[in-house]
Design a protein around this motif. Structure first.
Motif, PDB file in Angstrom:
ATOM      1  N   VAL A 174       0.834  -1.204   0.000  1.00 21.67           N
ATOM      2  CA  VAL A 174       0.000   0.000   0.000  1.00 21.67           C
ATOM      3  C   VAL A 174       0.869   1.254   0.000  1.00 21.67           C
ATOM      4  CG1 VAL A 174      -1.758   1.316   1.254  1.00 21.67           C
ATOM      5  CG2 VAL A 174      -1.883  -1.189   1.191  1.00 21.67           C
ATOM      6  N   SER A 223      -7.957  -0.128   5.812  1.00 22.86           N
ATOM      7  CA  SER A 223      -8.931  -0.876   5.017  1.00 22.86           C
ATOM      8  C   SER A 223      -8.462  -2.305   4.790  1.00 22.86           C
ATOM      9  CB  SER A 223      -9.166  -0.179   3.676  1.00 22.86           C
ATOM     10  OG  SER A 223     -10.046  -0.935   2.867  1.00 22.86           O
ATOM     11  N   VAL A 250      -2.202   6.388  -6.149  1.00 26.41           N
ATOM     12  CA  VAL A 250      -2.867   7.425  -5.355  1.00 26.41           C
ATOM     13  C   VAL A 250      -2.557   8.794  -5.943  1.00 26.41           C
ATOM     14  CG1 VAL A 250      -2.885   8.596  -3.117  1.00 26.41           C
ATOM     15  CG2 VAL A 250      -2.978   6.096  -3.214  1.00 26.41           C
ATOM     16  N   GLY A 278      -5.732   3.361   3.599  1.00 32.51           N
ATOM     17  CA  GLY A 278      -5.665   2.111   2.840  1.00 32.51           C
ATOM     18  C   GLY A 278      -5.160   0.948   3.673  1.00 32.51           C
ATOM     19  N   PHE A 330     -10.731   3.677  -5.243  1.00 34.69           N
ATOM     20  CA  PHE A 330     -10.724   5.052  -4.732  1.00 34.69           C
ATOM     21  C   PHE A 330     -12.043   5.720  -5.085  1.00 34.69           C
ATOM     22  CE2 PHE A 330      -5.978   5.182  -6.166  1.00 34.69           C
ATOM     23  CZ  PHE A 330      -5.617   4.332  -5.129  1.00 34.69           C
ATOM     24  N   ILE A 335     -11.247   5.000   0.528  1.00 37.31           N
ATOM     25  CA  ILE A 335     -10.477   3.945  -0.114  1.00 37.31           C
ATOM     26  C   ILE A 335     -10.901   2.595   0.455  1.00 37.31           C
ATOM     27  CG2 ILE A 335      -8.586   4.325   1.533  1.00 37.31           C
ATOM     28  CD1 ILE A 335      -6.641   3.241  -0.575  1.00 37.31           C
ATOM     29  N   THR A 336     -11.014   1.619  -0.424  1.00 39.28           N
ATOM     30  CA  THR A 336     -11.248   0.233  -0.020  1.00 39.28           C
ATOM     31  C   THR A 336     -10.157  -0.616  -0.641  1.00 39.28           C
ATOM     32  OG1 THR A 336     -13.641   0.618  -0.057  1.00 39.28           O
ATOM     33  CG2 THR A 336     -12.893  -1.677   0.063  1.00 39.28           C
ATOM     34  N   VAL A 337      -9.442  -1.357   0.190  1.00 39.56           N
ATOM     35  CA  VAL A 337      -8.401  -2.260  -0.304  1.00 39.56           C
ATOM     36  C   VAL A 337      -8.864  -3.692  -0.066  1.00 39.56           C
ATOM     37  CG1 VAL A 337      -5.990  -2.967  -0.162  1.00 39.56           C
ATOM     38  CG2 VAL A 337      -6.599  -0.567   0.191  1.00 39.56           C
ATOM     39  N   ALA A 371      -7.552  -2.186  -5.047  1.00 40.56           N
ATOM     40  CA  ALA A 371      -7.997  -0.988  -4.340  1.00 40.56           C
ATOM     41  C   ALA A 371      -9.018  -0.223  -5.174  1.00 40.56           C
ATOM     42  CB  ALA A 371      -6.806  -0.084  -4.026  1.00 40.56           C
ATOM     43  N   CYS A 409      -2.952   6.456   1.945  1.00 40.13           N
ATOM     44  CA  CYS A 409      -2.318   5.167   2.235  1.00 40.13           C
ATOM     45  C   CYS A 409      -2.526   4.754   3.690  1.00 40.13           C
ATOM     46  CB  CYS A 409      -0.829   5.219   1.892  1.00 40.13           C
ATOM     47  SG  CYS A 409      -0.518   5.288   0.114  1.00 40.13           S
TER      48      CYS A 409
END
Length: 336
Positions: free
Chosen positions: A170, A317, A178, A314, A215, A192-194, A213, A311
């Motif tokens: 990440v 996440s 990003v 992230g 965004f 953000i979803t990772v 990921a 990050c």
């Protein structure tokens, strides 16, 4: 005017590459010193250039009167202290990503620079200097494709060291996308979803690789990123922008497309130094030219903070398996 005297802090793969670039390919600059905890490595590198000193303490290099400007290519955990030293000595600095390891320390760096009243920090998001990315940015800004709605990204490395853990994917890999998303959309990332799909069986125990990921942008647009740092093929970076009236893709490697014996194809580079070599050259040259004028020409400390904030969210996440809101102090509160 005399050449800008540059010191490089951290001479691993990236730092050694920058040292060679400054010494041999950048006009208006001269490599005068390098520093690394591994003094054997620093000494060996310095010896290849002749009149270059190896200094054991990076803070001593930064404070050295014979060093006008600094390139920081050390591990991210050392950046906060080294950037603070550059600000204390009023030394212009090109800092490789990440700016720092988390949003809080990045914000402190932004605030410290702002108090000086002068921009000294440029962050090494070199994709902004890559001719393909620059052309894509120009196309999107022209409005020819209408509003940009979606961004699809692929970021793959052949392999990385076993010490490269999930969170580093990440902070050290995804961070490039990003910045790309913020730059191409001209908007901040708000969520953000990772995702962590089934990991490759070729990575270490507990390492989540690949990652996917998503965004969500402040302007309502969205971007997705596949990051796979042990893909075994080579170094692949692609980006597709989808607009209202069309789409555009870069990174296909079609500039040299061969057809023979019933097959067609090209070459997948081994690592980032091949794919983005020209981008690094342009980045360093424009930084040197800007420093000579007392300014910067590229991503600023704020961009580093914004990327660190994304990050940081992230990593949460990835750990918690849910979308995470990006927490950022409004730019106006920090920079006015």
């Amino acid at each position: 005017m005399r050449d800008l005297r540059i010191g490089v802090v951290g001479v691993g793969m990236m730092g050694a590459d920058h040292a060679e670039r400054v010494a041999r390919r950048i006009s208006g600059a001269r490599l005068v010193a390098v520093s690394d905890p591994d003094m054997d490595r620093a000494g060996a590198l310095a010896a290849t250039f002749g009149d270059v000193r190896a200094i054991d303490d990076p803070l001593a290099l930064i404070g050295d009167a014979d060093v006008d400007a600094v390139v920081i290519a050390s591990p991210g955990f050392a950046h906060a202290e080294q950037l603070t030293a550059c600000l204390e000595h009023a030394k212009p600095v090109l800092c490789e990503k990440p700016l720092t390891m988390d949003a809080e320390s990045s914000l402190r760096v932004v605030e410290a620079e702002h108090k000086l009243g002068k921009q000294l920090i440029q962050v090494g998001f070199m994709r902004r200097f890559d001719p393909e990315y620059a052309a894509l940015k120009e196309l999107l800004d022209s409005g020819e494709l209408g509003r940009t709605l979606l961004l699809h990204n692929v970021h793959r490395n052949r392999t990385v060291p076993a010490t490269f853990r999930s969170e580093m994917i990440v902070r050290d890999s995804l961070v490039h996308e990003v910045d790309v998303a913020r730059w191409l959309f001209g908007a901040e990332i708000t969520r953000i979803t990772v995702h962590a799909p089934r990991p490759s069986g070729l990575v270490g125990e507990g390492v989540q690789d690949p990652q996917l990921a998503v965004f969500e942008m402040a302007n309502g647009a969205m971007a997705d990123v596949e990051v796979f740092v042990n893909c075994q093929v080579g170094y692949e970076v692609r980006c597709e922008a989808v607009g209202e009236k069309g789409n555009a893709t870069i990174g296909l490697g079609v500039d040299v497309l061969t057809r023979r014996a019933g097959h067609w194809g090209g070459v997948v580079p081994d690592d980032f130094r091949v794919r983005f070599g020209l981008a690094y050259d342009l980045e360093l040259q424009r930084w040197v030219d800007a420093v000579a004028k007392g300014t910067i020409d590229g991503p600023a400390a704020w961009d580093g903070y914004a990327a660190a904030a994304v990050c940081t969210a992230g990593v949460r996440s990835l750990q918690e398996g849910r979308p995470v809101e990006v927490e950022m102090v409004p730019r106006s509160e920090v920079l006015g």
